[in-house]
Design a protein around this motif. Structure first.
Motif, PDB file in Angstrom:
ATOM      1  N   ALA A  88     -55.796 -16.626 -10.413  1.00 49.26           N
ATOM      2  CA  ALA A  88     -54.902 -16.203  -9.319  1.00 49.26           C
ATOM      3  C   ALA A  88     -55.283 -14.841  -8.754  1.00 49.26           C
ATOM      4  CB  ALA A  88     -53.451 -16.182  -9.809  1.00 49.26           C
ATOM      5  N   LEU A  89     -55.861 -13.972  -9.589  1.00 45.87           N
ATOM      6  CA  LEU A  89     -56.120 -12.585  -9.160  1.00 45.87           C
ATOM      7  C   LEU A  89     -57.579 -12.321  -8.795  1.00 45.87           C
ATOM      8  CD1 LEU A  89     -53.905 -10.696 -11.806  1.00 45.87           C
ATOM      9  CD2 LEU A  89     -53.304 -11.288  -9.440  1.00 45.87           C
ATOM     10  N   THR A  90     -58.464 -13.321  -8.973  1.00 47.99           N
ATOM     11  CA  THR A  90     -59.899 -13.090  -8.744  1.00 47.99           C
ATOM     12  C   THR A  90     -60.200 -12.543  -7.349  1.00 47.99           C
ATOM     13  OG1 THR A  90     -60.376 -14.909 -10.258  1.00 47.99           O
ATOM     14  CG2 THR A  90     -62.192 -14.140  -8.915  1.00 47.99           C
ATOM     15  N   VAL A  91     -59.468 -13.000  -6.342  1.00 49.01           N
ATOM     16  CA  VAL A  91     -59.756 -12.501  -4.971  1.00 49.01           C
ATOM     17  C   VAL A  91     -59.508 -11.007  -4.844  1.00 49.01           C
ATOM     18  CG1 VAL A  91     -59.486 -14.608  -3.616  1.00 49.01           C
ATOM     19  CG2 VAL A  91     -57.449 -13.260  -4.217  1.00 49.01           C
ATOM     20  N   ARG A  92     -58.721 -10.443  -5.727  1.00 52.91           N
ATOM     21  CA  ARG A  92     -58.486  -8.993  -5.672  1.00 52.91           C
ATOM     22  C   ARG A  92     -59.615  -8.218  -6.367  1.00 52.91           C
ATOM     23  NH1 ARG A  92     -53.415  -6.839  -4.874  1.00 52.91           N
ATOM     24  NH2 ARG A  92     -53.473  -5.672  -6.820  1.00 52.91           N
ATOM     25  N   LEU A  93     -60.414  -8.940  -7.158  1.00 52.10           N
ATOM     26  CA  LEU A  93     -61.621  -8.341  -7.738  1.00 52.10           C
ATOM     27  C   LEU A  93     -62.715  -8.252  -6.684  1.00 52.10           C
ATOM     28  CD1 LEU A  93     -63.684  -7.540 -10.048  1.00 52.10           C
ATOM     29  CD2 LEU A  93     -63.881  -9.978 -10.534  1.00 52.10           C
ATOM     30  N   ALA A 273     -61.476 -16.973  -0.398  1.00 55.47           N
ATOM     31  CA  ALA A 273     -61.950 -17.704  -1.578  1.00 55.47           C
ATOM     32  C   ALA A 273     -62.938 -16.830  -2.325  1.00 55.47           C
ATOM     33  CB  ALA A 273     -62.617 -19.009  -1.154  1.00 55.47           C
ATOM     34  N   PRO A 274     -62.866 -16.810  -3.653  1.00 53.05           N
ATOM     35  CA  PRO A 274     -63.873 -16.057  -4.413  1.00 53.05           C
ATOM     36  C   PRO A 274     -65.249 -16.687  -4.212  1.00 53.05           C
ATOM     37  CG  PRO A 274     -62.048 -16.780  -5.832  1.00 53.05           C
ATOM     38  CD  PRO A 274     -61.921 -17.510  -4.534  1.00 53.05           C
ATOM     39  N   PRO A 275     -66.328 -15.938  -4.459  1.00 52.82           N
ATOM     40  CA  PRO A 275     -67.642 -16.575  -4.437  1.00 52.82           C
ATOM     41  C   PRO A 275     -67.647 -17.727  -5.451  1.00 52.82           C
ATOM     42  CG  PRO A 275     -67.778 -14.318  -5.308  1.00 52.82           C
ATOM     43  CD  PRO A 275     -66.390 -14.526  -4.801  1.00 52.82           C
ATOM     44  N   PRO A 276     -68.392 -18.832  -5.161  1.00 54.20           N
ATOM     45  CA  PRO A 276     -68.331 -20.020  -6.018  1.00 54.20           C
ATOM     46  C   PRO A 276     -68.494 -19.732  -7.517  1.00 54.20           C
ATOM     47  CG  PRO A 276     -69.525 -20.548  -4.033  1.00 54.20           C
ATOM     48  CD  PRO A 276     -69.214 -19.082  -3.947  1.00 54.20           C
ATOM     49  N   ALA A 277     -69.373 -18.797  -7.877  1.00 55.64           N
ATOM     50  CA  ALA A 277     -69.600 -18.532  -9.304  1.00 55.64           C
ATOM     51  C   ALA A 277     -68.367 -17.952  -9.984  1.00 55.64           C
ATOM     52  CB  ALA A 277     -70.791 -17.591  -9.485  1.00 55.64           C
ATOM     53  N   LEU A 278     -67.469 -17.344  -9.206  1.00 52.91           N
ATOM     54  CA  LEU A 278     -66.235 -16.804  -9.785  1.00 52.91           C
ATOM     55  C   LEU A 278     -65.050 -17.759  -9.600  1.00 52.91           C
ATOM     56  CD1 LEU A 278     -66.470 -12.993  -8.911  1.00 52.91           C
ATOM     57  CD2 LEU A 278     -67.024 -14.127 -11.060  1.00 52.91           C
ATOM     58  N   ASP A 281     -64.611 -21.213 -14.342  1.00 54.32           N
ATOM     59  CA  ASP A 281     -64.185 -20.291 -15.394  1.00 54.32           C
ATOM     60  C   ASP A 281     -65.242 -19.234 -15.701  1.00 54.32           C
ATOM     61  OD1 ASP A 281     -61.884 -21.661 -15.533  1.00 54.32           O
ATOM     62  OD2 ASP A 281     -62.293 -22.641 -17.451  1.00 54.32           O
ATOM     63  N   ASN A 282     -64.783 -18.007 -15.839  1.00 54.92           N
ATOM     64  CA  ASN A 282     -65.698 -16.892 -16.089  1.00 54.92           C
ATOM     65  C   ASN A 282     -64.930 -15.759 -16.748  1.00 54.92           C
ATOM     66  OD1 ASN A 282     -64.923 -14.727 -13.832  1.00 54.92           O
ATOM     67  ND2 ASN A 282     -64.730 -16.770 -12.941  1.00 54.92           N
ATOM     68  N   ALA A 283     -65.648 -14.877 -17.413  1.00 56.06           N
ATOM     69  CA  ALA A 283     -65.000 -13.787 -18.140  1.00 56.06           C
ATOM     70  C   ALA A 283     -64.585 -12.647 -17.208  1.00 56.06           C
ATOM     71  CB  ALA A 283     -65.938 -13.252 -19.219  1.00 56.06           C
ATOM     72  N   ALA A 284     -65.292 -12.508 -16.070  1.00 55.16           N
ATOM     73  CA  ALA A 284     -64.976 -11.399 -15.157  1.00 55.16           C
ATOM     74  C   ALA A 284     -63.531 -11.495 -14.668  1.00 55.16           C
ATOM     75  CB  ALA A 284     -65.950 -11.404 -13.978  1.00 55.16           C
ATOM     76  N   MET A 285     -63.062 -12.716 -14.413  1.00 54.51           N
ATOM     77  CA  MET A 285     -61.698 -12.849 -13.879  1.00 54.51           C
ATOM     78  C   MET A 285     -60.653 -12.472 -14.931  1.00 54.51           C
ATOM     79  SD  MET A 285     -61.157 -16.979 -13.628  1.00 54.51           S
ATOM     80  CE  MET A 285     -60.658 -17.951 -15.067  1.00 54.51           C
ATOM     81  N   TRP A 288     -60.720  -8.724 -15.122  1.00 52.28           N
ATOM     82  CA  TRP A 288     -60.049  -8.154 -13.949  1.00 52.28           C
ATOM     83  C   TRP A 288     -58.525  -8.214 -14.095  1.00 52.28           C
ATOM     84  CZ3 TRP A 288     -60.308  -4.771 -10.414  1.00 52.28           C
ATOM     85  CH2 TRP A 288     -59.351  -4.757  -9.389  1.00 52.28           C
ATOM     86  N   ALA A 289     -58.010  -9.353 -14.563  1.00 52.37           N
ATOM     87  CA  ALA A 289     -56.554  -9.457 -14.787  1.00 52.37           C
ATOM     88  C   ALA A 289     -56.131  -8.385 -15.787  1.00 52.37           C
ATOM     89  CB  ALA A 289     -56.193 -10.849 -15.289  1.00 52.37           C
ATOM     90  N   GLY A 290     -56.991  -8.115 -16.780  1.00 53.18           N
ATOM     91  CA  GLY A 290     -56.719  -7.052 -17.749  1.00 53.18           C
ATOM     92  C   GLY A 290     -56.656  -5.686 -17.074  1.00 53.18           C
ATOM     93  N   VAL A 291     -57.580  -5.442 -16.173  1.00 52.54           N
ATOM     94  CA  VAL A 291     -57.591  -4.158 -15.441  1.00 52.54           C
ATOM     95  C   VAL A 291     -56.295  -4.002 -14.654  1.00 52.54           C
ATOM     96  CG1 VAL A 291     -58.690  -2.911 -13.528  1.00 52.54           C
ATOM     97  CG2 VAL A 291     -60.114  -3.998 -15.283  1.00 52.54           C
ATOM     98  N   GLU A 292     -55.908  -5.060 -13.954  1.00 53.70           N
ATOM     99  CA  GLU A 292     -54.685  -4.993 -13.129  1.00 53.70           C
ATOM    100  C   GLU A 292     -53.467  -4.694 -14.005  1.00 53.70           C
ATOM    101  OE1 GLU A 292     -54.303  -5.753  -9.549  1.00 53.70           O
ATOM    102  OE2 GLU A 292     -55.398  -7.623  -9.201  1.00 53.70           O
ATOM    103  N   ARG A 293     -53.398  -5.332 -15.170  1.00 59.89           N
ATOM    104  CA  ARG A 293     -52.249  -5.147 -16.070  1.00 59.89           C
ATOM    105  C   ARG A 293     -52.283  -3.750 -16.713  1.00 59.89           C
ATOM    106  NH1 ARG A 293     -48.990  -8.923 -18.234  1.00 59.89           N
ATOM    107  NH2 ARG A 293     -48.700 -10.528 -16.678  1.00 59.89           N
TER     108      ARG A 293
END
Ligand code: KG4
Ligand code: ZN
Length: 317
Positions: A88-93, A273-278, A281-285, A288-293
Motif C-alpha cells: 500500500a505504501l510503495t508509491v510513497r517510496l 504505479a510502482p515500477p514493476p520490480a517493486l 513482493d520485495n524487501a524494499a517495500m 519503507w513501511a518500517g521507515v514510515e512507521r
C-alpha cells in the motif's frame, strides 16, 4: 536477491514446507549480502522491519525470529509490518504521493479496493468474494501449460494475441458493488480449453496467444469497471478525484496498467504505479513501511506474534 522460484517450480506453486526451510537456509547470508552491497553494517541501522503476516506462516516465523534477534542484539526498534501495508505504501517510496489515495491491491492472495487515509489508516471498500486476481492468472496460466509463476508467463503469452477472439465472462461487471469475483472467469477458461482440445492448443500457438490475450482483457475490464466506480466513491468522500494507485504483483501487468491509466484520466486524475520490480513482493517495500512507521515514533514489542491472517483494516498506528 534470492528467488525460491526454482525450488517450487516442479510443484507448480509455493510449497509451504519448502518455503520455510529455504528461508532458514538463506536469510542470514542474504542479510549479510544486502548490508555488503549497501556498504553498511549493523551500526548504520535505525530499526528492523520484518514482515509479520499475513501469509504462509512458516516463512513468516523465520523472518520474524531473525528480525527480533537483530533488534534485541543491537538494541534497535522492532517493527512488525503487515505485508499488505508494504504494498500500500510503495508509491510513497518511489514518489511523492500524499494521503488520501484510492488503492487497488492486486496480488496472489488479494484483490481489494482500499482508501489509504494515512499510515495505519486503511478503509476497505471492496474485496474478492472468491479467488484473488493473481491466483486466477496463475491458474489460467497453468491450464494453458505455461511456466510458473503464471502471471508474467501469461502476459508474455498474450503478446501478439487477439483479445477479442474468445468471449470470456466479466464477472459482476456493471453491478452496484465494489466487490470482485474471478472464479467464473477461471472456470470459463477451463471450458474453452476443453472445447478447443489439448492437441489443437499445442499444435497452434496462436490459439494460446489469443486465449491469453482474451483472459487479460476480461480481467482488465473487470478491474477497470470497479476502479471507475470506486473513484466516484472516493470523490464523494474526499472531495477530490484521486489519485488511483495500483500495487501488488499483478500491478506489474502492462495491459492492466494501461487500462487503469485510461480510467484515471477519464475521472480527472492519474494512475500511480510502482515500477514493476517493486510491484511483486520485495524487501524494499517492507523496509519503507518500517521507515514510515519509525518516523511516527511507532514500534512493536519483541513478543509480537506473527499473524497468518491480518486484514489491512485491522492494522493500527
Ligand atoms: O504481490 P505478489 O508478488 O505476491 C503476493 O503477495 O501474492 O503477487 C504475486 C502474484 C502472482 O499471482 C503472480 O502471478 C502475479 O502476482 N503477477 C502477475 C504479473 N507479475 C506477477 N500477474 C499478471 N501479470 C504480471 N506481469
Ligand atoms: Zn504481495
Amino acid at each position: 536477491m534470492f528467488a525460491q522460484i526454482a525450488e517450487h517450480r516442479p510443484y507448480g506453486g509455493v510449497v509451504p514446507e519448502i518455503a520455510a526451510r529455504s528461508h532458514l537456509d538463506h536469510l542470514d547470508s542474504l542479510i549479510a549480502r544486502a548490508l555488503a552491497e549497501a556498504e553498511l553494517d549493523f551500526d548504520d541501522i535505525d530499526g528492523v522491519a520484518t514482515t509479520a503476516g499475513p501469509g504462509l506462516i512458516g516463512g513468516v516465523f523465520v523472518g520474524v525470529m531473525t528480525g527480533k534477534a537483530i533488534a534485541a542484539a543491537r538494541r534497535l526498534p522492532f517493527l512488525a509490518i503487515n505485508h499488505l501495508e508494504g504494498h500500500a505504501l510503495t508509491v510513497r517510496l518511489t514518489g511523492e504521493v500524499e494521503f488520501p489515495y484510492l488503492l487497488l491491491l492486486v496480488s496472489g492472495g488479494h484483490c481489494q479496493l482500499v482508501m489509504v487515509e494515512g499510515i495505519g489508516r486503511y478503509r476497505r471498500l471492496g474485496t474478492t468474494i472468491d479467488d484473488a486476481v493473481g491466483e486466477c492468472f496463475d491458474k489460467a496460466a497453468k491450464m494453458l501449460g505455461l511456466d510458473y509463476p503464471g502471471g508474467p508467463a501469461l502476459e508474455r503469452a498474450a503478446q501478439g494475441g487477439d483479445p477479442a477472439r474468445f468471449d470470456l465472462p466479466r464477472p459482476m461487471l456493471g453491478r452496484d458493488t465494489l466487490d470482485f469475483s474471478f472464479s467464473g472467469l477461471k472456470t470459463a477458461v477451463r471450458h474453452r480449453i476443453v472445447d478447443i482440445g489439448a492437441d489443437k492448443l499445442t499444435a497452434d500457438p496462436q490459439i494460446e496467444r489469443d486465449l491469453a490475450a482474451s483472459f487479460q482483457a476480461a480481467v482488465a475490464d473487470v478491474l477497470a469497471d470497479r476502479c471507475a466506480r470506486a473513484l466516484g466513491v472516493f470523490q464523494a468522500r474526499c472531495g477530490r478525484p484521486g489519485p488511483l494507485v495500483v500495487a501488488g504483483g499483478v500491478a506489474a501487468n502492462q495491459t492492466l496498467r494501461a487500462r487503469l491509466s485510461d480510467v484515471a484520466t477519464q475521472h480527472g486524475t492519474e494512475l500511480i504505479a510502482p515500477p514493476p520490480a517493486l510491484c511483486t513482493d520485495n524487501a524494499a517495500m517492507i523496509a519503507w513501511a518500517g521507515v514510515e512507521r519509525l518516523r511516527l515514533g511507532l514500534r512493536d514489542p519483541l513478543d509480537f506474534a506473527p499473524r497468518p491472517r491480518w486484514p489491512l483494516d485491522e492494522i493500527s498506528a
